[in-house]
Every structure is written in structure tokens, then in C-alpha cells.
Design a protein around this motif. Structure first.
Motif, PDB file in Angstrom:
ATOM      1  N   ALA A 148       5.738  -3.849   0.494  1.00 47.86           N
ATOM      2  CA  ALA A 148       5.218  -4.202  -1.669  1.00 47.86           C
ATOM      3  C   ALA A 148       4.948  -2.629  -1.414  1.00 47.86           C
ATOM      4  O   ALA A 148       5.942  -1.936  -2.336  1.00 47.86           O
ATOM      5  N   GLY A 149       4.336  -2.256  -0.931  1.00 48.28           N
ATOM      6  CA  GLY A 149       4.356  -0.390  -0.659  1.00 48.28           C
ATOM      7  C   GLY A 149       5.268   0.414  -0.510  1.00 48.28           C
ATOM      8  O   GLY A 149       5.454   1.174  -1.076  1.00 48.28           O
ATOM      9  N   GLY A 150       5.970   0.121   0.220  1.00 46.80           N
ATOM     10  CA  GLY A 150       7.206   0.516   0.502  1.00 46.80           C
ATOM     11  C   GLY A 150       8.329   0.492  -0.681  1.00 46.80           C
ATOM     12  O   GLY A 150       8.617   1.758  -1.030  1.00 46.80           O
ATOM     13  N   LEU A 151       8.070  -0.308  -0.886  1.00 53.14           N
ATOM     14  CA  LEU A 151       8.840  -0.870  -2.549  1.00 53.14           C
ATOM     15  C   LEU A 151       8.975   0.677  -3.496  1.00 53.14           C
ATOM     16  O   LEU A 151       9.804   0.838  -3.955  1.00 53.14           O
ATOM     17  N   TRP A 152       7.044   0.272  -3.653  1.00 51.01           N
ATOM     18  CA  TRP A 152       6.328   1.064  -4.470  1.00 51.01           C
ATOM     19  C   TRP A 152       6.701   2.038  -4.616  1.00 51.01           C
ATOM     20  O   TRP A 152       6.993   2.743  -4.848  1.00 51.01           O
ATOM     21  N   ALA A 153       6.742   2.438  -3.187  1.00 52.73           N
ATOM     22  CA  ALA A 153       6.482   3.845  -2.588  1.00 52.73           C
ATOM     23  C   ALA A 153       8.176   4.811  -3.143  1.00 52.73           C
ATOM     24  O   ALA A 153       8.909   5.602  -3.937  1.00 52.73           O
ATOM     25  N   HIS A 154       9.196   4.056  -3.146  1.00 48.32           N
ATOM     26  CA  HIS A 154      10.520   4.533  -2.976  1.00 48.32           C
ATOM     27  C   HIS A 154      10.382   3.959  -4.709  1.00 48.32           C
ATOM     28  O   HIS A 154      11.555   4.026  -5.078  1.00 48.32           O
ATOM     29  N   PHE A 155      10.312   3.233  -5.851  1.00 49.45           N
ATOM     30  CA  PHE A 155      10.132   3.015  -7.081  1.00 49.45           C
ATOM     31  C   PHE A 155       9.685   4.472  -7.894  1.00 49.45           C
ATOM     32  O   PHE A 155      10.357   5.075  -8.282  1.00 49.45           O
ATOM     33  N   LEU A 156       8.262   4.995  -7.603  1.00 48.34           N
ATOM     34  CA  LEU A 156       7.849   5.335  -8.028  1.00 48.34           C
ATOM     35  C   LEU A 156       7.620   7.158  -6.932  1.00 48.34           C
ATOM     36  O   LEU A 156       8.323   7.859  -8.204  1.00 48.34           O
ATOM     37  N   THR A 157       8.457   7.602  -6.301  1.00 49.59           N
ATOM     38  CA  THR A 157       9.282   8.594  -5.891  1.00 49.59           C
ATOM     39  C   THR A 157       7.092   9.611  -5.610  1.00 49.59           C
ATOM     40  O   THR A 157       8.245  10.601  -4.405  1.00 49.59           O
ATOM     41  N   ALA A 158       6.912   9.993  -6.523  1.00 50.06           N
ATOM     42  CA  ALA A 158       5.627  10.658  -6.059  1.00 50.06           C
ATOM     43  C   ALA A 158       4.071   9.651  -6.293  1.00 50.06           C
ATOM     44  O   ALA A 158       3.964   8.693  -7.062  1.00 50.06           O
ATOM     45  N   PHE A 159       3.193  10.069  -4.730  1.00 51.43           N
ATOM     46  CA  PHE A 159       2.281   9.254  -5.203  1.00 51.43           C
ATOM     47  C   PHE A 159       1.595  10.086  -4.265  1.00 51.43           C
ATOM     48  O   PHE A 159       2.092  10.620  -3.542  1.00 51.43           O
ATOM     49  N   SER A 160      -0.145  10.218  -4.388  1.00 48.53           N
ATOM     50  CA  SER A 160      -1.431  10.511  -3.772  1.00 48.53           C
ATOM     51  C   SER A 160      -2.104   9.861  -3.625  1.00 48.53           C
ATOM     52  O   SER A 160      -2.046   7.615  -3.322  1.00 48.53           O
ATOM     53  N   PRO A 161      -2.436   9.313  -2.136  1.00 48.36           N
ATOM     54  CA  PRO A 161      -4.612   8.785  -1.599  1.00 48.36           C
ATOM     55  C   PRO A 161      -4.529   7.728  -2.784  1.00 48.36           C
ATOM     56  O   PRO A 161      -5.260   6.418  -2.861  1.00 48.36           O
ATOM     57  N   ASN A 162      -5.244   8.811  -3.673  1.00 46.09           N
ATOM     58  CA  ASN A 162      -5.626   7.442  -5.327  1.00 46.09           C
ATOM     59  C   ASN A 162      -5.524   6.504  -5.681  1.00 46.09           C
ATOM     60  O   ASN A 162      -5.791   5.710  -6.422  1.00 46.09           O
ATOM     61  N   ALA A 163      -3.864   6.427  -5.170  1.00 45.81           N
ATOM     62  CA  ALA A 163      -3.105   5.101  -6.416  1.00 45.81           C
ATOM     63  C   ALA A 163      -2.937   3.907  -5.686  1.00 45.81           C
ATOM     64  O   ALA A 163      -3.085   2.798  -5.365  1.00 45.81           O
ATOM     65  N   PHE A 164      -4.403   4.287  -3.974  1.00 44.52           N
ATOM     66  CA  PHE A 164      -4.501   3.303  -3.223  1.00 44.52           C
ATOM     67  C   PHE A 164      -5.444   2.983  -3.290  1.00 44.52           C
ATOM     68  O   PHE A 164      -6.158   2.761  -1.693  1.00 44.52           O
ATOM     69  N   TYR A 165      -6.316   2.338  -4.191  1.00 48.04           N
ATOM     70  CA  TYR A 165      -8.086   2.509  -4.004  1.00 48.04           C
ATOM     71  C   TYR A 165      -8.271   1.281  -4.952  1.00 48.04           C
ATOM     72  O   TYR A 165      -7.515   0.275  -5.263  1.00 48.04           O
ATOM     73  N   PHE A 166      -9.892   1.873  -5.415  1.00 48.26           N
ATOM     74  CA  PHE A 166     -10.053   0.334  -5.908  1.00 48.26           C
ATOM     75  C   PHE A 166      -9.343  -0.346  -7.166  1.00 48.26           C
ATOM     76  O   PHE A 166      -9.059  -1.228  -7.543  1.00 48.26           O
ATOM     77  N   SER A 167      -9.046   0.761  -8.308  1.00 46.49           N
ATOM     78  CA  SER A 167      -8.742  -0.076  -8.919  1.00 46.49           C
ATOM     79  C   SER A 167      -7.100  -0.865  -8.683  1.00 46.49           C
ATOM     80  O   SER A 167      -6.897  -1.732  -9.855  1.00 46.49           O
ATOM     81  N   LYS A 168      -6.287  -0.406  -8.369  1.00 45.73           N
ATOM     82  CA  LYS A 168      -5.260  -1.288  -7.806  1.00 45.73           C
ATOM     83  C   LYS A 168      -5.999  -2.494  -6.719  1.00 45.73           C
ATOM     84  O   LYS A 168      -5.075  -3.978  -7.055  1.00 45.73           O
ATOM     85  N   THR A 169      -6.500  -2.161  -5.914  1.00 46.46           N
ATOM     86  CA  THR A 169      -7.684  -3.760  -5.627  1.00 46.46           C
ATOM     87  C   THR A 169      -7.786  -4.603  -7.393  1.00 46.46           C
ATOM     88  O   THR A 169      -7.612  -5.756  -6.613  1.00 46.46           O
ATOM     89  N   PHE A 170      -8.895  -3.767  -7.800  1.00 46.21           N
ATOM     90  CA  PHE A 170      -9.094  -4.922  -9.025  1.00 46.21           C
ATOM     91  C   PHE A 170      -8.386  -5.973  -9.780  1.00 46.21           C
ATOM     92  O   PHE A 170      -8.481  -6.709  -9.753  1.00 46.21           O
ATOM     93  N   GLU A 171      -7.242  -5.079 -10.058  1.00 46.07           N
ATOM     94  CA  GLU A 171      -5.808  -5.070 -10.083  1.00 46.07           C
ATOM     95  C   GLU A 171      -5.249  -7.006 -10.104  1.00 46.07           C
ATOM     96  O   GLU A 171      -5.343  -7.649 -10.411  1.00 46.07           O
ATOM     97  N   ILE A 172      -5.111  -6.491  -8.917  1.00 39.30           N
ATOM     98  CA  ILE A 172      -4.304  -7.665  -7.701  1.00 39.30           C
ATOM     99  C   ILE A 172      -5.368  -8.967  -7.633  1.00 39.30           C
ATOM    100  O   ILE A 172      -4.145  -9.915  -7.897  1.00 39.30           O
ATOM    101  N   ILE A 173      -6.556  -8.605  -7.752  1.00 37.95           N
ATOM    102  CA  ILE A 173      -7.150  -9.924  -7.416  1.00 37.95           C
ATOM    103  C   ILE A 173      -7.068 -10.594  -8.483  1.00 37.95           C
ATOM    104  O   ILE A 173      -7.713 -11.791  -8.473  1.00 37.95           O
ATOM    105  N   VAL A 174      -7.585  -9.739  -9.466  1.00 41.85           N
ATOM    106  CA  VAL A 174      -7.483 -10.538 -10.946  1.00 41.85           C
ATOM    107  C   VAL A 174      -6.117 -11.675 -11.036  1.00 41.85           C
ATOM    108  O   VAL A 174      -6.913 -12.062 -11.880  1.00 41.85           O
ATOM    109  N   MET A 175      -5.268 -11.089 -10.846  1.00 41.91           N
ATOM    110  CA  MET A 175      -3.796 -11.076 -11.309  1.00 41.91           C
ATOM    111  C   MET A 175      -3.819 -12.376 -10.229  1.00 41.91           C
ATOM    112  O   MET A 175      -3.203 -14.148 -10.478  1.00 41.91           O
ATOM    113  N   MET A 176      -4.061 -12.731  -9.188  1.00 41.71           N
ATOM    114  CA  MET A 176      -4.550 -13.528  -7.940  1.00 41.71           C
ATOM    115  C   MET A 176      -5.652 -15.075  -8.809  1.00 41.71           C
ATOM    116  O   MET A 176      -5.381 -16.475  -8.808  1.00 41.71           O
ATOM    117  N   ILE A 177      -6.935 -14.123  -9.121  1.00 44.26           N
ATOM    118  CA  ILE A 177      -7.811 -15.837  -9.588  1.00 44.26           C
ATOM    119  C   ILE A 177      -6.886 -15.650 -10.753  1.00 44.26           C
ATOM    120  O   ILE A 177      -7.161 -17.106 -10.816  1.00 44.26           O
TER     121      ILE A 177
END
Ligand SMILES: Nc1ncnc2c1ncn2[C@@H]1O[C@H](COP(=O)(O)OP(=O)(O)O)[C@@H](O)[C@H]1O
Ligand SMILES: [Mg+2]
Lengths: 364, 285
Positions: free
Chosen positions: A235-264
Motif C-alpha cells: 500500500a505504501g508503494g502504491l501510495w508513493a507512485h500515486f503522489l509521486t512526491a512525499f517526505s517522512p512527515n507523511a508517515f507519522y501520527f496523523s496517518k496512524t490516527f486516521e487508519i486506526i479510526v477507520m479500523m475502529i
């Protein structure tokens, strides 16, 4: 529980209808070419993979992982480094070691290698960490997320550090995303509904009971963790080749939170719940995001409300924890069999109601 | 050493159940020596010894806190002893991981039933079947073809076990929705799915009505006749124990107080004092 009374034809009809609907929607989107909607669908499919994979571990083993976005980051960076064109590597990543600097892989092998990288790291950290009891695993995986970020920032030769990693070829089409999401959902579904899945759920439900029938808790968790990390990496690979530009900030708490909320929201341990949860959260945050620049209700004008979608997510989570802790589906699945049964019963009731309006309703 | 004086008297002919000792094996099924377990200073079990032959039934009785559950936990590898040996068919169990023990042929139930609440009764039994038929890639990834045939075979065998326990009609209920007595039966079916040669039952009749425990004991007797596994049964319920077990051990404060047939135990002054003098029969819970 599949009642034998339900006619198979019903289920097949429903199943066929659903697939036709999906295929139709896909073709309409592909041909229609509404770019906004297409991007939203790709993002949905990638989020769906993240949520289903997280659920495959957390829901099926009962152990919380706060570090899964770290696996997403590994898959994203690993696959992007592999597909980045050689001339761009010379400019953007001048210090990249020799074999990597001179190759640019096609999309598919790069994705797979990204997924494998995530899975291997998962197994390496899983062996010591997964023996711990539940809460400690959550804390340890949070540690993993933080370490991953620090490593990404410091491995400048590979990642450009905090600067944007740009120029990734835009390989992720709706077709790729749909294919991988489908495979991910299928594997999660099979894992839950196979003998191996029975063992997984047994280990989650009652560790002592599970040991008494020869189930190794540690091994079950490790298998789920590895498979989960693999798909999260993809999924990370798909995401990288979808956005084409990103930095380490993209992979931190806010994304973690988002995914956990969706799961719950969908329900921990439910594959179909993950689909519903991802859909519901994305639709509502997207709606809120559109309100963020400000809007007017009649004569009332509301100014910019940046962060509204994040607040919405947090409020949704709090409401859920208060009123429906198990989420939409708990760990149950939305099954065609059950839907067909209801449909059939409803039709039956209509028929008897028409024929003999005074007849007492049969017990449900 | 106590075990020396004990061993010969045992091999010379203990009251085995009918047919259970057809083959007289050179090594007993289970040999326990000097088994000791402490919990923060409390000695839960002290210098316990036992020799059990294939197919033999042993009852273990004693007041609350006597160490009966501790004994079951030790024999099934759930806790490690502080001293002593447990040899099963000559193999030392004390160093094995808990989850490796069922495969050797040792199954257990729990005093407080431990089913898998999100699984159906049938699935609870199927989990145990995977010990001898481990999940493979085919059955995991595909719901059709050879993988599916394997799963169907597991399901049919699990169903047959539930039938034997008289609860086939509950197969597709979530196990958490079953009555206490039915949950006990599912748990025993799950243990039997391991095809054990030693079955450890921790108070299988606790919490059952007298008629229910009668029925369960009848069922266990029949299963024992058919399957010939050895059974160690812990119980409070004296009439049940007296009927089902030809040989008894009495535990008190972690020590083996007495041993013998139900008749001998009933008339043993030590036992009378320990049981009736201190907690009495009402101590059963
Ligand atoms: N996990 C444990 N931690 C501390 N003490 C324990 C533990 N398990 C059992 N004990 C103690 O060991 C003794 C024997 O307990 P147990 O084997 O459960 O008795 P029984 O099953 O005969 O009622 C009791 O004094 C009990 O408090
Ligand atoms: Mg006990």
C-alpha cells in the motif's frame, strides 16, 4: 450461521449483481475520466489496504499495533528508490550506492520488493516484541514508528532526509490499486475463514485455551504481523507512485490516527467492516474538508475552519467509544448469505401479508 | 525415596479398569516424581508422585486450595515445576513449551471453562483438530479444491465428536451463547479432538446440576470404554468421583495425603479428619 433454507440462487444472484455493480462503477469511472473522483477512489483503495492489513493483525490477534504506518513508509521509500529513473537518481540521490544508482525497476517487482522489505522488518522486530503481552506490544510498535522516522530522516543518501522525495513515476493507476486492494481483502477474508484463521482467532479469544489445543500464540501473531506488514508495504508503494512526491512527515501520527479510526469505525476483526469504515470516514472527512475554506448557510457566513476534518475524525472516535465501542460490525462480517436470507424472509412476509392480511407474523 | 516403595506395589497389579491393561507396556504412560511447585512462598504442591498406566483412571480429590489445579497445570505444561520430573512415555515434559504438549497426546479442560467465545461450538472443536492436521497453504488461500476437501474432513470429524457428546444440534451456535453444561461438553469434545492418550479434567462436574453431572459421568465412562485413554480427573463431588474412579489420590495443602480405592479412602481416618474435620463436604464450590 448459514440457514440451509436459504436458496443458493439468491446468493448467486446477489453476488452476480454486486460484481456487475462494481465492474460497472469501475468502467464508468475509468471512461468518465472525472480526475477528482478517480483520485479519491485510488486513495480509498490504498486506505482500504492499510485498514484491512492493520485489522488483519490487530483485529485477528487482539494486539494493537501503533507502528503500521512505519511499514507503509518502508514500502513507499523502498519501491520509490527502485523505480526512480536513473537520470533523476543522479540529481536527487547523488550518494545512492552503486547497484541502486544504476537501476530502475518496473512497477510490479518494485512493489513486491517494497512489501517484502516491510515484511522482513516486521518479522525481525516481531520475534522479540510479539511475545510481550498486548499493551506492551502497542508501546513497542509505537517505538518502531518513531525509529523508522528517525532512520528515514538520517538516511539522506537514500531518502533525501527531511527534503521532499520527488520525481517518482506516477505508475499507480486505478486498475493497479483495485487489483491489490482486491487481493488484500481476499487474503484477509481467507485468513479469517480458514483453519489457520481458526487458530488465529482462538489465540486471540483465549490464550490459555489456545495453548491447550497446541496453538503457539507467538507464532500466530508473527504470521499475521508478517502478512499484514507485507500488504501495508505494498500500500505504501502504491501510495508513493500515486503522489509521486512525499517526505517522512507523511508517515507519522496523523496517518496512524486516521487508519486506526477507520479500523475502529468498521469494527476490529471485520474485513467487510474495514471496507465500510474506510468508506464512511473518507466520505465524512472529505465532506468536512470541503467546508474548511469557509461556507455560507443562508445569510450566515462561516470563515475558514482549517483542521475541521481532523476534529471531525476525533469527535467520531469519541462518539464511537461512548456509544458503540465495537464499531459498525464488531468482528462480524456482512455476509451475502445473511442478506439473502433477510431478503427472502421479507419477500415471504410480503406474500403472506398480501394473501392473508390477518395472519399473525411468524416469529423471526 | 518414597517412589521406590511405591513403584513395585503399583506394577504388581493396581485395580485397572476392564480391558485397559491389555498390553502391559514396559514403561508406564505417565511417571511423576518429586513434583513441587511454590507460589511466592506458598507450597502449592509438595513432592508429588504418580505412576499411571495406559487407559487408567485416577481421581484427585481434596479441599479448596489443596493444589489440584496446580497439579493439572503442571501435567499439561501450563506452569513449570520448581522440582521433580514428569515423564510421559519416557519423555520429560518439564522443558517443553506448553503448545507442544497437546501433540504428544495430552489434553486438558479447565476448571473455569476456556472456550473461544467468537467461534461456534463446531469451530472450537475444529481448532483442536488442526493439531494433527496442520493448516497448509492450500486450505488457507482457497475455499475450494483440495484445500476445501481438507476443511470439510475436519468439519465432519468435529461434527462426529459433537454428536458423541450429544450436542450436534448446537454446532453452529457461538460457543459463548451456550449453557454452562453445554459449554463443558464442547470443552471436552475439543479436548477429545486432540485424540489424547491422557485426558486431564479439572472439575468437569463443577457448576452442574446433579442430574447433569450424572449424565456427564455416564458419557465419560462410555468415551473411556471406546477410546481407552487414561484420565486424571480432579473433583469435589464425592459421589461422582466414587463412581467413576477406581483409584483415588487425596491432596491436602499440597501433599499427597492418601491413596487407594474409593472404599479405602472413605474409611481412611486421615482423610476423614482432613475433609470433614476442616472444611467438610460443603467446601465444594
Ligand atoms: N498462579 C498462582 N499464583 C499464586 N498462588 C497460586 C497460583 N495458583 C495457585 N496458587 C495457590 O496455590 C494453592 C493451590 O491452589 P490450586 O491448585 O488452585 O488449588 P485447588 O485447585 O485444589 O483448589 C492455593 O493456595 C493457591 O492460592
Ligand atoms: Mg482448582
Amino acid at each position: 450461521m448459514i440457514a440451509p433454507s436459504v436458496r443458493r440462487e439468491w446468493i448467486w444472484a446477489l453476488r452476480g449483481f454486486l460484481w456487475l455493480l462494481l465492474a460497472g462503477a469501475y468502467l464508468a469511472l475509468e471512461r468518465g475520466g472525472n480526475a477528482y473522483l478517480q483520485r479519491l477512489v485510488i486513495l480509498f483503495l490504498i486506505n482500504l489496504m492499510l485498514v484491512v492489513s492493520l485489522n488483519l493483525f490487530t483485529g485477528f490477534t487482539g494486539v494493537f499495533s501503533l507502528g503500521h504506518i512505519g511499514f507503509m513508509a518502508l514500502g513507499a521509500y523502498a519501491s520509490a528508490i527502485l523505480t526512480l529513473p536513473v537520470n533523476l537518481k543522479a540529481v536527487n540521490l547523488p550518494d545512492l550506492p552503486a547497484p541502486l544508482a544504476s537501476i530502475a525497476l518496473p512497477f510490479f517487482p518494485a512493489l513486491i520488493l517494497g512489501g517484502l522489505a516491510a515484511a522482513i522488518v516486521a518479522l525481525l522486530i516481531g520475534i522479540p516484541v510479539l511475545r510481550l503481552s498486548g499493551h506492551f506490544v502497542a508501546v513497542a510498535t509505537l517505538g518502531f514508528l518513531v525509529i523508522t522516522r528517525v532512520v528515514l530522516i538520517n538516511a539522506e543518501a537514500f531518502t533525501r532526509g527531511t527534503r521532499t522525495f520527488a520525481g517518482v513515476p506516477p505508475f499507480t493507476t486505478m486498475g493497479w490499486a483495485a487489483l491489490w486492494a482486491l487481493l488484500n481483502v481476499y487474503v484477509a477474508w481467507r485468513l479469517k475463514h480458514s483453519p489457520l484463521g481458526l487458530r488465529l482467532l482462538a489465540a486471540r479469544d483465549d490464550p490459555w485455551g489456545a495453548k491447550s489445543v497446541g496453538v503457539s500464540i507467538g507464532r500466530m501473531r508473527l504470521i499475521a504481523f508478517g502478512i499484514s506488514a507485507f500488504f501495508t508495504g505494498i500500500a505504501g508503494g502504491l501510495w508513493a507512485h500515486f503522489l509521486t512526491a512525499f517526505s517522512p512527515n507523511a508517515f507519522y501520527f496523523s496517518k496512524t490516527f486516521e487508519i486506526i479510526v477507520m479500523m475502529i469505525v468498521g469494527g476490529m476483526g471485520s474485513v467487510t467492516g474495514s471496507i465500510l469504515g474506510t468508506l464512511l470516514v473518507m466520505v465524512s472527512t472529505e465532506a468536512l474538508r470541503n467546508l474548511e475554506p469557509g461556507f455560507a448557510v443562508g445569510s450566515l457566513t462561516v470563515g475558514p475552519l482549517y483542521g475541521l476534518s481532523q476534529i471531525g475524525l476525533a469527535v467520531l472516535l469519541m462518539l464511537l467509544m461512548t456509544f458503540r465501542r465495537q464499531g459498525l460490525l464488531g468482528d462480524r462480517e456482512l455476509r451475502l448469505e445473511a442478506i439473502a436470507e433477510r431478503l427472502e424472509r421479507w419477500l415471504e412476509r410480503r406474500k403472506t401479508a398480501i394473501e392473508a392480511p390477518r395472519v399473525r407474523k411468524a416469529d423471526p | 525415596m518414597k517412589s521406590i516403595s511405591f513403584a513395585p506395589s503399583h506394577t504388581m497389579g493396581h485395580p485397572l479398569r476392564e480391558g485397559a491393561g491389555i498390553s502391559s507396556p514396559s514403561i508406564p504412560l505417565l511417571e511423576v516424581e518429586g513434583l513441587t511447585k511454590r507460589f511466592q512462598g506458598v507450597v502449592a504442591l509438595r513432592d508429588y508422585r504418580l505412576t499411571l498406566q495406559e487407559g487408567e483412571i485416577l481421581g484427585v480429590i481434596g479441599p479448596n486450595g489443596a493444589g489440584k489445579t496446580t497439579l493439572i497445570n503442571l501435567l499439561s505444561g501450563f506452569i513449570r515445576p520448581d522440582g521433580g520430573h514428569i515423564r510421559f512415555r519416557g519423555q520429560d515434559l518439564t522443558r517443553l513449551s506448553t503448545h507442544r504438549i497437546p501433540k504428544l497426546g495430552i489434553a486438558r479442560t479447565f476448571q473455569n471453562i476456556r472456550l473461544f467465545p467468537s467461534l461456534t461450538a463446531l469451530e472450537n472443536v475444529m481448532v483442536a483438530m488442526t493439531v494433527h492436521h496442520p493448516p497448509d497453504v492450500l486450505s488457507t488461500l482457497f475455499g475450494f479444491g483440495p484445500g476445501h476437501r481438507r476443511v470439510r474432513m475436519l468439519r465432519e470429524r468435529a461434527m462426529a465428536l459433537l454428536e458423541q457428546m450429544g450436542i450436534a444440534h448446537l454446532a453452529h451456535r457461538p460457543s459463548s451463547a451456550l449453557s454452562y453444561g453445554d459449554q463443558r461438553r464442547v470443552e471436552i469434545a475439543r479436548a477429545l479432538a486432540l485424540e489424547p492418550s491422557l485426558l486431564l479434567l479439572d472439575e468437569p462436574t463443577a457448576g452442574l446440576h446433579p442430574e447433569e453431572s450424572e449424565a456427564l459421568i455416564d458419557l465419560l465412562s462410555r468415551l473411556h470404554r471406546e477410546r481407552r485413554m487414561a484420565i486424571v480427573m480432579v473433583a469435589h463431588d464425592m459421589p461422582v468421583v466414587m463412581r467413576f474412579c477406581p483409584r483415588l489420590h487425596v491432596l491436602s495443602s499440597g501433599t499427597l495425603l492418601a491413596e487407594g480405592t474409593p472404599e479405602e479412602i472413605r474409611n481412611n481416618p486421615l482423610v476423614l479428619e482432613a475433609f470433614l474435620g476442616r472444611s467438610g463436604r460443603s467446601g465444594a464450590a
